[in-house]
Design an enzyme around this catalytic site. Structure first.
Site, short mmCIF file in Angstrom:
data_model
loop_
_atom_site.label_atom_id
_atom_site.label_comp_id
_atom_site.label_asym_id
_atom_site.label_seq_id
_atom_site.Cartn_x
_atom_site.Cartn_y
_atom_site.Cartn_z
N CYS A 43 0.84 -1.20 0.00
CA CYS A 43 0.00 0.00 0.00
C CYS A 43 0.87 1.25 0.00
O CYS A 43 2.04 1.21 0.36
CB CYS A 43 -0.94 0.00 1.20
N TYR A 183 -5.68 -12.85 -3.68
CA TYR A 183 -5.17 -12.38 -2.39
C TYR A 183 -5.75 -13.25 -1.29
O TYR A 183 -6.93 -13.17 -0.97
CB TYR A 183 -5.56 -10.92 -2.21
N HIS A 186 -3.29 -12.05 5.16
CA HIS A 186 -3.45 -10.91 6.06
C HIS A 186 -4.84 -10.75 6.66
O HIS A 186 -5.13 -9.72 7.28
CB HIS A 186 -3.06 -9.60 5.35
N ASP A 276 2.98 -8.80 8.47
CA ASP A 276 4.24 -9.34 7.96
C ASP A 276 5.24 -8.21 7.73
O ASP A 276 6.15 -8.32 6.92
CB ASP A 276 4.04 -10.17 6.68
#
Length: 695
Positions: A43, A183, A186, A276
């Site tokens: 991001c 994805y 997370h 992470d």
């Protein structure tokens, strides 16, 4: 003298042959990446709002040698809207055009462009779209920052989800992306929600057994493959371990899930846990290696993983031992977009190594374009035209004096040196680094000294930059030297009177009370316990000092008006680690509490809600509240009329001397001064994005 030719980077060094393996081409399905350097999705706080800014940043990464450059997570439908955080979107054709800007910038330098398509699940609140979030099993958002609740997705809606993903893949290909992601990491995507036994408590064919929980992933993977065609690749970002209690997916079950899908994608992008990106305070470089040992036994497809990798030797070791095929990076690629090229050109000593402070991540969480302590040009590539490796040419033969060698002073010196100015750096002490010399001796902050070391290494290569140590200058001396421009980077000092966010005036104090500032503690002052620290700063300092003092054997109480210790570090992702360490060290944390007075052997504490007061024993009181700029030299130079002396073309305060802030802000301040010296007002204007109206 040809100034432009003199300033042109000279890359005559030959690459160390030990690193040749890092520059081998690698196949990803039908594609070929030109080397092993892979900027994983990360991001950036700009996302769909600032497509030109994002394209400028990603394009510089490709120019710097990253063979694959990916988006951040890219929402494919309004039902998966992670606003207000900045993220990419592929909701409509306007979004296709916006993402194509990034693809073109990446392709321009011969790199592959990857798109991390995602439909978020219970994680998001959909505050922008106002759609109700889907989840395999109805639950509140784990973020806890908004009272939203997802609803259980029906089988008919599962078909819709598959359709939305397929449309997102189609738009990604229309934008020109070479690699499209699923994805599954997370705890952000609905695919991860379906995989995890913690979030998937269904009893139909999409729940229960591991095979059932991977069903939706397999279906979307197969449909993505159909949509991609023969000239694109499919990647999966996958968590190898949820690293949480309460029935989360274990390391062993994650391995089994990966085995079920082993050969279906063209590439595995592997992560661990919900976070992470631990800070250097709590994790060393290559911290993920223990999770990678089994991967090659499960799948033959290429693997990329991260671990804040900045050492070429560590990278080579990972590849040679077969643990990864690609060197993945988010934060190191932010700190130095040219990391691959510097290794390729035989100058790894020029790498701006990531310090693991996570200011970049904090920016994202604060809905702000990413900042970087090491790289002040991050997210300014398009807006200001700043390049991480190229400076604008000096506009004059002016000389520049910089007083102070902290982050701002060192950055200004090396940047002005690269521009071609004659620069003199004067430091009052016998060592360069300013307050970094003290801060980096605090627990876990040793890697922050890289801010000093990188800039010092660059300055030492520049014959037009002179350094004078042990040189405390007076106003008269500054003027006598005859410099054209003077920049004051003289730093700031911690206050010892309690003035800060909570108190505009000094705290009442008993005449026999003993008060020490954070500077006193970092300078090694002798401290008799017990100690009370009042943290009104909420960043790393209060908690760090508490650790230092408890290790010395003192009883330490940390008082804060916030609900948590070091509360601002929630944005950098390490608040929970800090709180855990403080509590396990025996430090008493007193939250939601203000300090009202400093007594003889105690302080008066007050609940910020009820006003109830109590005395806390304290032989020493340490307020961590605010800092005062050390601008005495500036005041002497401008005098009572506050005018720049006529002998100078300019007099500028930079860094903490102007406004105490983060190290990242000090570096930016020094860089901005260097970039803008002698430039016209028009040439330093910030370009503005044209906002589009969303549907």
């Amino acid at each position: 003298m040809d100034v432009e030719a003199a300033l042109k980077p000279k890359h005559e060094a030959r690459r160390d042959p030990r690193y040749d393996i890092l520059f081998e081409p690698v196949k990803i399905g039908p594609l070929i990446a030109r080397n092993r350097f892979y900027q994983v999705p990360h991001c950036n706080g700009a996302g769909y709002r600032y497509p030109n800014t994002v394209a400028g940043m990603r394009g510089v990464k490709a120019e710097g040698g990253w063979a694959v450059v990916c988006t951040e997570f890219c929402s494919v439908h309004p039902a998966g809207d992670p606003s207000p955080t900045g993220h990419a979107r592929l909701w409509n054709d306007d979004d296709v055009r916006a993402n194509a800007l990034m693809v073109d910038a990446v392709h321009r330098h011969g790199s592959l462009a990857g798109c991390e398509t995602v439909l978020t699940g219970a994680y998001t609140h959909n505050r922008d779209s106002r759609e109700i979030a889907y989840s395999p099993t109805s639950r509140p958002s784990p973020l806890g920052d908004f009272p939203s609740h997802s609803r259980t997705v029906s089988k008919a809606e599962i078909k819709e989800i598959r359709s939305w993903h397929r449309q997102g893949v189609r738009r990604a290909r229309q934008a020109g992306f070479d690699i499209v992601y699923l994805y599954v990491a997370h705890g952000v995507s609905i695919l991860h929600d379906f995989l995890s036994p913690r979030t998937n408590q269904r009893t139909d064919e999409y729940g229960g057994s591991l095979e059932n929980r991977t069903r939706l992933i397999r279906e979307i993977l197969e449909e993505t493959r159909e949509e991609i065609g023969d000239d694109g690749a499919v990647a999966i970002r996958f968590s190898l371990d949820e690293v949480i209690a309460d029935r989360g997916m274990s390391k062993e079950e994650a391995r089994d899930a990966m085995e079920l899908l082993a050969e279906l994608p063209d590439l595995w992008d592997l992560t661990v846990g919900y976070i992470d990106w631990p800070t250097s305070r709590f994790a060393e470089e290559n911290w993920m290696e223990p999770w990678l040992a089994h991967v090659r036994k499960v799948s033959s497809k290429p693997v990329v993983s991260v671990g804040r990798l900045t050492s070429p030797d560590t990278m080579v070791s990972l590849v040679k031992r077969g643990l990864v095929d690609f060197i993945g990076a988010a934060r190191p690629s932010i700190a130095d977009p040219f990391l691959p090229n510097k290794i390729k050109e035989g100058r790894p000593e020029d790498i701006r190594e990531c310090i693991g402070c996570n200011i970049c991540i904090a920016s994202q969480f604060m809905v702000t374009p990413v900042r970087c302590t090491q790289n002040p040009t991050m997210m300014e590539e398009w807006r200001r035209g700043w390049h991480p490796e190229r400076m604008n040419i000096a506009r004059s033969a002016s000389s520049v004096l910089i007083v102070g060698s902290g982050p701002a002073g060192l950055e200004a010196a090396q940047a002005l040196g690269k521009r071609g100015y004659a620069v003199t750096l004067a430091e009052s002490s016998r060592e360069l680094g300013g307050h970094l010399l003290k801060v980096t001796k605090l627990p876990g902050l040793g890697e922050w000294i890289r801010v000093r070391d990188y800039r010092l290494s660059q300055v030492q290569k520049q014959p037009n930059v002179e350094i004078f140590l042990d040189s405390e200058l007076t106003a008269g001396q500054v003027l006598e030297f005859g410099f054209d421009h003077v920049a004051l980077a003289t730093g700031a000092q911690w206050r010892a009177d309690g003035v800060g966010r909570r108190h505009a005036f000094p705290l009442p104090r008993h005449e026999r009370s003993v008060v020490m500032s954070p500077d006193d503690i970092m300078n090694g002052a002798e401290v008799p316990g017990p100690v009370v620290i009042f943290d009104d700063d909420h960043y790393f300092m209060g908690g760090s000092l508490a650790e230092v003092l408890v290790k010395q054997g003192h009883a330490v109480t940390l008082v804060t008006a916030a609900a948590l210790a070091s509360s601002w570090t929630m944005f950098t992702g390490d608040q929970g680690f800090i709180q855990e360490r403080l509590l396990k060290s025996g430090i008493e944390i007193v939250p939601n509490t203000d300090i009202m007075a400093i007594g003889d052997g105690s302080v008066t504490a007050e609940c910020i809600f009820t006003g109830r007061r109590r005395e806390i024993e304290a032989r020493i009181f340490i307020p961590v509240t605010s800092r005062i700029p050390d601008d005495r030299l500036y005041r002497e130079l401008v005098g009572s009329d506050e005018k720049v002396p006529p002998q100078l073309k300019s007099l500028t305060r930079i860094g903490d001397c102007l406004s105490p802030s983060t190290i990242a802000q000090s570096v930016y301040s020094g860089h901005k001064f260097a970039r803008q010296l002698d430039e016209s007002p028009e040439s330093i204007m910030v370009k503005r994005e044209v906002q589009k109206t969303d549907p």
